[in-house]
Design an enzyme around this catalytic site. Sequence first.
Site, short mmCIF file in Angstrom:
data_model
loop_
_atom_site.label_atom_id
_atom_site.label_comp_id
_atom_site.label_asym_id
_atom_site.label_seq_id
_atom_site.Cartn_x
_atom_site.Cartn_y
_atom_site.Cartn_z
N SER A 158 2.80 -8.22 14.61
CA SER A 158 1.39 -7.78 14.61
C SER A 158 1.24 -6.27 14.64
O SER A 158 0.57 -5.72 15.51
CB SER A 158 0.65 -8.42 15.78
OG SER A 158 0.89 -9.80 15.82
N ARG A 173 3.32 2.18 10.97
CA ARG A 173 3.23 2.90 12.24
C ARG A 173 3.21 1.90 13.38
O ARG A 173 2.80 0.76 13.21
CB ARG A 173 1.96 3.78 12.29
CG ARG A 173 0.69 2.98 12.20
CD ARG A 173 -0.57 3.81 12.35
NE ARG A 173 -1.72 2.93 12.19
CZ ARG A 173 -2.20 2.51 11.01
NH1 ARG A 173 -1.63 2.93 9.89
NH2 ARG A 173 -3.22 1.69 10.95
N ASP A 211 -0.95 -12.67 11.41
CA ASP A 211 -1.56 -13.76 12.20
C ASP A 211 -2.67 -14.51 11.45
O ASP A 211 -2.87 -15.72 11.66
CB ASP A 211 -2.05 -13.28 13.58
CG ASP A 211 -3.08 -12.17 13.50
OD1 ASP A 211 -3.35 -11.66 12.39
OD2 ASP A 211 -3.62 -11.80 14.56
#
Length: 529
Positions: A158, A173, A211
């Site tokens: 995630s 990042r 997700d």
Amino acid sequence: MANSLGEETKRIVAQFDYTDDDVNKGVREFLRQMNEGLQKDGTSISQIPTYVTGVPDGTEKGLYMAVDLGGTNFRVCSVHLNGDTTFNLTYSKVAIPKELMVAKTSKELFGFLAKQIEIFLKKHHEEHFEAHVHRRKSSKAPEGYEEESMFQLGFTFSFPVQQFGINKGSLIRWTKGFDIPDTIGKDVCALLQDEIDLLHLPVKVAALVNDTVGTLMARSYAAPGKTTTLIGAIFGTGTNGAYVEKITNLQKSVDGKYDKSTGEMVINTEWGSFDNQLNVLPNTQYDAKLDQDSVNPGIQIFEKRVSGMFLGEIVRLAVVNLYENTNVSLFKGASNTNDGQSTTHIGDGSGLFQQWGLDSSLMSVAAADTTPELSTLRQELDSQLQIRSASVEDAQAFKDIADAIGRRAARLSAVALGGIVIQSGRLKETKDELVDIGADGSLVEYYPHFREMISEAFKATEGIGAEGAERIRIGIATDGSGVGAALIALVAERMENKGIVDELAGLKNDAAQKLAGAIPSAAKPATLT
Ligand code: ADP
Ligand code: MG
């Protein structure tokens, strides 16, 4: 006084009105921006290709693994898909040590993750594990794995990644307190696979999972009936959605290999940034202030009007505005409560006067309390916000404002969902087939009537209407990150085996017949052709 509080409250509530006309304007702009995202990069709705080219129909079978690296925990699970829309899930969860979140090298974190997979396998799949180790030790090429004895693993990661294959993606990042500069730009699947291989585990990182895609897959597998699911949507801390798009509509170039035979690909919309340019989204003074004071002004503008992380803050800003209005008295002075006369006051350090001090879950309490005395809400105003002895009138003003903001969020959610339903053309393809949506997140799960309010907005939407709204079903997808990731590992495995991919394509073409119940569903274990 009470009268004027009511009037001032109405004035604020009216600012959050999101009319049927607004919904329609929103849907048209959503469709425009989502199509723009299918044409080129750098648009407000990113429309990220996921390399997942089919959704399950509930007949899939097998034993798969899934891991989920979230913000705080690492979840490892194995999923046994029974092939009849049901599954059995075994899982373990471990907190990620703080020092690993800021480790010097990727190896420290990913080595830890691989170690957790080993512990899980030894505990829950010892036979499988031992058999593999035995084979490996007796094999002439000790590093050689036998494919059929491998666990296929879906990796839910995630954090923002640039994906370039179903199990390939480089970290853009870190977020959520992680900071390991060494990992930036590297393929996170390869980093995990390398550590798994060092431990000689019978595990292949087969898929990288977002997700929303996991939610779509989990719902499509578990949804009642033969219908496959169109959208996976998250309404939790943030909001985002993934959906099944026709490959012919995906006009920007997609790097890397994927299975073209199904004619479809799951697209991760990243709709949280829909209309960052504010062409159509509502922008009250409270929305504007929230954005201005956020860490990322001008970004995730849709999400800032819809998701759990932000709704409480909008309510707080609007309620404080009313509190500071010198024409009315809110949460101060004498009040009539159940216990007779008392003085309302707000405790020092109340969240009402702190940024992010009001949790969205309080809105659910407000919406659920429809009693004349509002005693539950008043109790929660006391315990959550230190608002002591609030009068019924004050609690009513709070409720009216919170309800208006919750309702606007649901109707805005309908813009995104409705836009995608229209884009898919599925309501027109058949006369009575349901269009299925899988949803996950505390907001859609716990906010009272959230799904009903979405449906009400669908009714007013051109291209959907009352009949269409009846045919759109929103179901909660449970265990999305486990089951969904396992299912994507299955899709990846089938993709890798071209013969099976062809068979799958055949099944898709038979879908219409299958839906009509003409032939029994093809619950086949994976076989080589
Ligand atoms: P995550 O997004 O991390 O997977 P959740 O789906 O549980 O987690 O969403 C958490 C968010 O939902 C938080 O912003 C929280 O304020 C909000 N939230 C939690 N419970 C409720 C509720 N009952 N009603 C509305 N919002 C809620
Ligand atoms: Mg979640």
